[in-house]
Design a protein around this motif. Structure first.
Motif, PDB file in Angstrom:
ATOM      1  N   THR A  90       0.869  -1.167  -0.059  1.00 34.48           N
ATOM      2  CA  THR A  90       0.149  -0.024  -0.099  1.00 34.48           C
ATOM      3  C   THR A  90       0.984   1.100  -0.175  1.00 34.48           C
ATOM      4  O   THR A  90       1.836   1.287   0.879  1.00 34.48           O
ATOM      5  N   PRO A  91       0.782   2.053  -0.809  1.00 38.21           N
ATOM      6  CA  PRO A  91       1.455   3.471  -0.927  1.00 38.21           C
ATOM      7  C   PRO A  91       1.380   4.178   0.367  1.00 38.21           C
ATOM      8  O   PRO A  91       0.247   4.316   0.628  1.00 38.21           O
ATOM      9  N   ILE A  92       2.444   4.606   0.821  1.00 42.15           N
ATOM     10  CA  ILE A  92       2.533   5.345   2.121  1.00 42.15           C
ATOM     11  C   ILE A  92       3.256   6.546   2.194  1.00 42.15           C
ATOM     12  O   ILE A  92       4.192   6.801   1.591  1.00 42.15           O
ATOM     13  N   ALA A  93       2.251   7.737   2.386  1.00 38.88           N
ATOM     14  CA  ALA A  93       3.109   9.062   2.569  1.00 38.88           C
ATOM     15  C   ALA A  93       3.521   9.516   3.829  1.00 38.88           C
ATOM     16  O   ALA A  93       3.358   8.464   4.822  1.00 38.88           O
ATOM     17  N   VAL A  94       4.554  10.181   3.995  1.00 32.27           N
ATOM     18  CA  VAL A  94       5.158  10.307   5.389  1.00 32.27           C
ATOM     19  C   VAL A  94       4.151  10.974   6.426  1.00 32.27           C
ATOM     20  O   VAL A  94       4.286  10.177   7.410  1.00 32.27           O
ATOM     21  N   GLU A  95       3.207  11.633   5.743  1.00 28.39           N
ATOM     22  CA  GLU A  95       2.040  11.926   7.011  1.00 28.39           C
ATOM     23  C   GLU A  95       1.387  10.676   7.535  1.00 28.39           C
ATOM     24  O   GLU A  95       1.131  10.615   8.434  1.00 28.39           O
ATOM     25  N   ASP A  96       0.990   9.869   6.614  1.00 27.90           N
ATOM     26  CA  ASP A  96       0.355   8.547   6.908  1.00 27.90           C
ATOM     27  C   ASP A  96       1.124   7.929   7.852  1.00 27.90           C
ATOM     28  O   ASP A  96       0.592   7.342   8.916  1.00 27.90           O
ATOM     29  N   GLY A  97       2.391   7.867   7.753  1.00 31.67           N
ATOM     30  CA  GLY A  97       3.166   6.931   8.774  1.00 31.67           C
ATOM     31  C   GLY A  97       3.025   7.690  10.211  1.00 31.67           C
ATOM     32  O   GLY A  97       2.794   6.887  11.079  1.00 31.67           O
ATOM     33  N   ILE A  98       3.256   8.909   9.997  1.00 29.71           N
ATOM     34  CA  ILE A  98       3.135   9.581  11.287  1.00 29.71           C
ATOM     35  C   ILE A  98       1.948   9.412  11.997  1.00 29.71           C
ATOM     36  O   ILE A  98       1.920   9.258  13.390  1.00 29.71           O
ATOM     37  N   ASN A  99       0.809   9.633  10.949  1.00 25.80           N
ATOM     38  CA  ASN A  99      -0.498   9.377  11.774  1.00 25.80           C
ATOM     39  C   ASN A  99      -0.912   8.189  12.312  1.00 25.80           C
ATOM     40  O   ASN A  99      -1.842   7.929  13.159  1.00 25.80           O
ATOM     41  N   PHE A 100       0.119   7.259  12.058  1.00 25.74           N
ATOM     42  CA  PHE A 100      -0.115   5.810  12.793  1.00 25.74           C
ATOM     43  C   PHE A 100       0.190   5.726  14.365  1.00 25.74           C
ATOM     44  O   PHE A 100      -0.342   5.074  15.026  1.00 25.74           O
ATOM     45  N   PHE A 101       0.975   6.672  14.691  1.00 27.11           N
ATOM     46  CA  PHE A 101       1.467   6.773  16.211  1.00 27.11           C
ATOM     47  C   PHE A 101      -0.011   7.412  16.916  1.00 27.11           C
ATOM     48  O   PHE A 101      -0.684   8.011  16.402  1.00 27.11           O
ATOM     49  N   ARG A 102      -0.014   6.966  18.222  1.00 29.99           N
ATOM     50  CA  ARG A 102      -0.948   7.549  19.056  1.00 29.99           C
ATOM     51  C   ARG A 102      -0.664   8.931  19.292  1.00 29.99           C
ATOM     52  O   ARG A 102       0.236   9.221  19.347  1.00 29.99           O
TER      53      ARG A 102
ATOM     54  N   GLN B 270      20.006  15.219  12.257  1.00 31.67           N
ATOM     55  CA  GLN B 270      20.294  14.331  13.301  1.00 31.67           C
ATOM     56  C   GLN B 270      19.491  12.884  13.269  1.00 31.67           C
ATOM     57  O   GLN B 270      18.271  12.888  12.857  1.00 31.67           O
ATOM     58  N   GLY B 271      20.154  11.952  13.989  1.00 30.63           N
ATOM     59  CA  GLY B 271      19.376  10.721  13.905  1.00 30.63           C
ATOM     60  C   GLY B 271      18.561  10.767  15.242  1.00 30.63           C
ATOM     61  O   GLY B 271      18.622  11.295  15.930  1.00 30.63           O
ATOM     62  N   TRP B 272      17.729   9.541  15.279  1.00 29.51           N
ATOM     63  CA  TRP B 272      16.717   9.507  16.341  1.00 29.51           C
ATOM     64  C   TRP B 272      16.721   7.977  16.720  1.00 29.51           C
ATOM     65  O   TRP B 272      16.836   7.082  15.840  1.00 29.51           O
ATOM     66  N   ASP B 273      16.201   7.882  17.801  1.00 26.33           N
ATOM     67  CA  ASP B 273      15.701   6.466  18.283  1.00 26.33           C
ATOM     68  C   ASP B 273      14.816   6.509  19.304  1.00 26.33           C
ATOM     69  O   ASP B 273      14.850   6.779  20.359  1.00 26.33           O
ATOM     70  N   GLU B 274      13.557   6.313  19.069  1.00 27.81           N
ATOM     71  CA  GLU B 274      12.381   6.589  19.892  1.00 27.81           C
ATOM     72  C   GLU B 274      11.429   5.302  20.111  1.00 27.81           C
ATOM     73  O   GLU B 274      11.302   4.437  19.358  1.00 27.81           O
ATOM     74  N   GLU B 275      10.662   5.271  21.173  1.00 23.60           N
ATOM     75  CA  GLU B 275       9.954   4.215  21.622  1.00 23.60           C
ATOM     76  C   GLU B 275       8.578   4.820  21.765  1.00 23.60           C
ATOM     77  O   GLU B 275       8.249   5.672  22.705  1.00 23.60           O
ATOM     78  N   CYS B 276       7.693   4.701  20.753  1.00 23.47           N
ATOM     79  CA  CYS B 276       6.438   5.254  20.690  1.00 23.47           C
ATOM     80  C   CYS B 276       5.105   4.202  20.684  1.00 23.47           C
ATOM     81  O   CYS B 276       5.668   2.991  20.081  1.00 23.47           O
ATOM     82  N   VAL B 277       4.151   4.642  21.062  1.00 31.11           N
ATOM     83  CA  VAL B 277       2.970   3.541  20.819  1.00 31.11           C
ATOM     84  C   VAL B 277       2.205   3.887  19.352  1.00 31.11           C
ATOM     85  O   VAL B 277       1.952   5.063  19.044  1.00 31.11           O
ATOM     86  N   LEU B 278       2.059   2.969  18.813  1.00 31.26           N
ATOM     87  CA  LEU B 278       1.685   2.700  17.436  1.00 31.26           C
ATOM     88  C   LEU B 278      -0.096   2.155  17.457  1.00 31.26           C
ATOM     89  O   LEU B 278      -0.217   1.311  18.368  1.00 31.26           O
ATOM     90  N   VAL B 279      -0.694   3.026  16.878  1.00 30.87           N
ATOM     91  CA  VAL B 279      -2.248   2.389  16.772  1.00 30.87           C
ATOM     92  C   VAL B 279      -2.424   1.795  15.315  1.00 30.87           C
ATOM     93  O   VAL B 279      -2.318   2.691  14.284  1.00 30.87           O
ATOM     94  N   THR B 280      -2.423   0.560  14.998  1.00 30.38           N
ATOM     95  CA  THR B 280      -2.327  -0.135  13.917  1.00 30.38           C
ATOM     96  C   THR B 280      -3.578   0.031  13.175  1.00 30.38           C
ATOM     97  O   THR B 280      -4.586   0.367  13.696  1.00 30.38           O
ATOM     98  N   ALA B 281      -3.677  -0.373  11.893  1.00 31.30           N
ATOM     99  CA  ALA B 281      -4.661  -0.124  10.945  1.00 31.30           C
ATOM    100  C   ALA B 281      -5.817  -0.892  11.573  1.00 31.30           C
ATOM    101  O   ALA B 281      -7.014  -0.565  11.194  1.00 31.30           O
ATOM    102  N   LYS B 282      -5.659  -2.027  12.207  1.00 31.98           N
ATOM    103  CA  LYS B 282      -6.726  -2.659  12.934  1.00 31.98           C
ATOM    104  C   LYS B 282      -7.113  -2.150  14.163  1.00 31.98           C
ATOM    105  O   LYS B 282      -8.003  -2.702  14.932  1.00 31.98           O
TER     106      LYS B 282
END
Lengths: 145, 670
Positions: free
Chosen positions: B203-215, B234-246
């Motif tokens: 499924t094509p994914i835009a950057v915005e879509d990717g970010i929108n998956f996060f809580r 700068q690089g990053w390493d983050e732990e975040c909660v994702l809300v999946t498509a389901k």
């Protein structure tokens, strides 16, 4: 003491009133009865020890001893004990009359060998009736050994 | 072959000259010296080229083989000349010899030319030492190369293994990779990234879509990271909660770094992992650990946990308080550093050692005398704690200052002893008092009755013997005297039985209440006409109590019911019982249709010598209900009553149920 009289009943009671009432009630039942009263146990013992009731051959032994329980000097129970001990041959029945209904008194008297225990009724009529029954039973029905 | 040639050949072998021996004058010494010299020289000159040829043939690697052959030819020709010279001593073949010499010269010159021509080349030929050195170097280089190639091979193998492992790991560890084209702001996701997002592969994914998956609360974190990546490299390493498509919430770890070309960020790339289970168990562990820490901290006792080196891991607030550690940082500090005096207490060091070896030690009371002379009693326990089945993590120490408790116990014991003495003394006093009371009762029962009997008796005698003297008023008066003396006799009887009740021991036997009520009613009803009363009795359960005493209670209550209802045309009495299913008691009730009583004077109802009715109305001493109350209370029960004047009264009382029905205990009649 008149030595010629045969005593039918010996009464040991320190109370003059009670003694008078008792004698009156007995006389009422049988006017011929000779009742000798002793003011306490020691008087009775003295007579027995003197052999007063055995002096004449023709004399009959008394047929009943009525005694009070609570008396000065020696109590009825103590008197019974001494009589039993000193006069083993004595077979006169003893009726104990007392104002007390205390169970322990009753028990002690029977253990001491009393033949009957009667509570003195307070009521005058009952008192007379009771003594009438005692007289009938012990002086008529009962056989003396 | 023509003649000239033959001629020339003949000329070569012309022998008309003098043999060379002549020159030696046939002097044998001279002659043989020359002959032998030439002979051996010739032999050597023939052998040398043979050996050279042999050498060259055997060494194919030898350089400039032509030169060797040149030498060989030159030496052979020299050898021929020496043979001919030797022959010339006897046979003068000088022409042939000359020809041989010319040949030798030609071959020599040829060799010289060859040498000359090949000289530069020959000069460059390495010497054996150099060759050896070079060879050594070569060998080393070869070894190095071999090693390198082996290393390379190993590395390649390792790399391929790592690659395999990585692939597997990605699958197992749920790690995916991603890339963002900064120009186009499009995303590339690896299969695993799709899987983690629960989005269909490709499924094509835009950057915005990717970010929108996060809580919602974690979105800013990622946005910030991406912006920093683009703007600040700068690089990053983050732990975040994702809300999946389901719609499932999962913990993820996003690692990213910018890719810079010509000083500009052209792409962002990184890894994306599903760390949900690890993160959740980590959070759980943290919560658990925090709970445990709080639990220990808040424990109302002094308790501390140590590692194997007796360093504090956690301690309760009470511990801080008890050991004067409040406000001090003790975690990770050694117990012995904090309390160096323990080092002078071998017993305690030994206890610690034993507990650290897995032993549980405890003592309920341990006595300490402090330097200032104060005494302290301590209860303590040392127990090991384990990291796993085998490995001990350290020990837990629990202590409690039980000084107050011990002192209290000592005090209690002393007080108890004192109390016991006092109780014994009072029991003795009481027993004396009781004896006195009994003597009094005895005296009362005997001595008071005698005068009453006299009063009654002598009044009776007066009435009997002097009736003709007395008028009717005199008779009445004497009867009043008699009645009063009887009443006083009854009072004395009641007061005696009431006081006897106090000393009486309550027996506990099973009582058949149906039977007992029947017996009591029968006795009381004798004084009444059969048609004057009606008693109904319900089914009454058995109770546990003292038969004589319970009989007295029933007698008093039922006779009261009869007495106070006796003015009715029909006395109605009902006796009933209610069993409390859960409780231990049965509630009985005795109801009558009598005159009742005024509830205003209820508090006097059960009092001794208290009456709510005039004696003229209903006779009584005022002791009956007091006896009933005392008896019921001695049985552990309760009694109360309700009434309405003119309607009747109900008396209630409770008695203990029979817990175990034992027919042998049952009193007669059942």
């Amino acid at each position: 003491m008149n030595e010629n009289i045969s005593w039918d009943v010996l009464l040991v009671d320190d109370s003059d009133s009670d003694a008078e009432l008792t004698i009156r009630a007995l006389k009422k039942y049988d006017a011929t009865l000779n009742v000798k009263r002793f003011k306490d146990g020691l008087e009775l013992l003295e007579c027995f020890r003197n052999g007063d009731f055995k002096k004449a051959e023709e004399m009959q032994l008394p047929r009943l001893i009525i005694m009070d329980l609570k008396m000065p000097k020696i109590s009825g129970i103590e008197l019974l004990g001494i009589l039993n001990k000193e006069f083993e041959e004595l077979t006169i029945p003893v009726v104990l009359m007392s104002s007390s209904r205390e169970p322990r008194d009753l028990k002690a008297c029977y253990l001491a060998g009393v033949n009957s225990y009667v509570v003195k009724p307070l009521d005058f009529d009952e008192f007379n009736d009771t003594l009438k029954v005692i007289g009938e039973y012990w002086l008529q029905i009962n056989e003396v050994g | 072959m023509n003649y000239t040639m033959l001629n020339w050949l003949a000329e070569l072998v012309r022998t008309e000259f003098m043999p060379h021996g002549m020159c030696y004058m046939w002097n044998p010494a001279t002659l043989w010296a020359n002959v032998l010299g030439d002979g051996f020289t010739a032999l050597a000159y023939f052998l040398i080229p043979g050996l050279l040829v042999y050498f060259v043939k055997k060494r194919p690697d030898i350089e400039m083989k032509g030169l060797f052959f040149g030498f060989a030819a030159f030496i052979v020709s020299c050898g021929v000349v020496h043979v001919l010279t030797m022959i010339n001593v006897w046979i003068p073949l000088y022409n042939l010899t000359g020809a041989a010499k010319i040949m030798m010269a030609v071959v020599s010159m040829g060799t010289v030319t060859l040498l000359f021509l090949r000289m530069p080349e020959a000069l460059e030929l390495p010497t054996p030492a150099i060759v050896e050195k070079v060879n050594e170097q070569l060998r080393e280089e070869i070894l190095e190369k071999e090693m390198l190639s082996k290393k390379l091979e190993a590395q390649q193998k390792e790399l391929s293994k790592t690659l395999d492992l990585l692939m597997e790991t990605q699958e197992v560890a749920r790690i995916g990779s991603w890339e963002v084209d900064v120009q186009a702001m499009t995303c590339y996701w690896s299969d695993m990234v799709y899987t983690i997002h629960e989005v269909e592969q490709g499924t094509p994914i835009a950057v915005e879509d990717g970010i929108n998956f996060f809580r919602e609360d974690h979105k800013p974190v990622i946005e910030n990271a991406v912006n920093k990546g683009i703007e600040q490299n700068q690089g990053w390493d983050e732990e975040c909660v994702l809300v999946t498509a389901k719609g499932n919430e999962i913990w993820t770890r996003a690692i990213g770094f910018p890719v810079i070309v010509n000083g500009e960020v052209v792409r962002l790339r990184g890894l994306f992992m599903d760390i949900d289970s690890q993160k959740r168990s980590q959070i759980q562990r943290e919560v658990d650990a925090e709970q445990l820490r709080t639990f220990i901290k808040q424990a109302p006792t002094a308790i501390a946990m140590f590692d194997n080196e007796m360093k504090y891991l956690v301690a309760s607030n009470q511990w801080y308080k008890d050991y004067g550690l409040e406000g001090k940082e003790i975690i990770n500090q050694s117990h012995y550093d904090l309390f160096p005096n323990i080092l002078d207490m071998p017993e305690w060091l030994e206890f610690h050692k034993r507990a650290l070896a897995g032993e549980v030690l405890e003592k309920d009371r341990d006595y300490f005398v402090h330097e200032d002379g104060s005494e302290q009693w301590i209860k303590w326990k040392l127990s090991p704690w384990f990291l796993n089945e085998k490995e001990q993590g350290g020990i837990i120490i629990y202590t409690e200052d039980v000084t107050a408790k011990v002192k209290y116990e000592e005090w209690l014991q002393a007080t108890n002893t004192q109390l016991e003495t006092e109780v014994a003394k009072r029991t003795q006093d009481l027993s004396l008092a009781n004896n006195e009371l009994e003597a009094f009762s005895y005296s009362v029962s005997h001595d008071l009755r005698a005068p009453l009997r006299a009063i009654h008796g002598f009044s009776g005698i007066l009435l009997e013997d002097y009736s003709e003297v007395l008028d009717s008023e005199g008779v009445r008066l004497l009867n009043v005297v008699k009645a009063n003396s009887v009443k006083m006799g009854r009072l004395i009887d009641d007061i005696l039985s009431f006081s006897r009740l106090g000393r009486k021991n309550v027996k506990s036997e099973a009582i058949d209440m149906n039977w007992l009520v029947k017996v009591v009613v029968k006795e009381i009803s004798r004084a009444y006409e059969d048609d004057h009363y009606e008693v109904t009795t319900g089914d009454l359960p058995q109770v546990s109590g003292d038969l004589t005493m319970v009989q007295q209670v029933l007698y008093n209550l039922i006779s009261n019911a009869f007495k106070y209802s006796s003015k009715n045309a029909l006395i109605r009495i009902s006796v009933g019982a209610e069993e409390d299913v859960d409780g231990d008691f049965v509630k009985f009730s005795i109801r009558d249709n009598g005159t009742g009583f005024d509830m205003n004077y209820y508090d006097k109802l059960f009092g001794v010598f208290q009456r709510l009715h005039a004696n003229d109305e209903f006779e009584g001493t005022g002791v009956g209900l007091a006896i009933v109350k005392r008896t019921i209370e001695k049985h552990g029960g309760e009694i109360w009553a309700e009434s309405e004047p003119g309607t009747g009264s109900v008396f209630y009382f409770t008695l203990k149920k029979v817990m175990e029905t034992n027919p042998e205990n049952l009193k007669p009649g059942s």
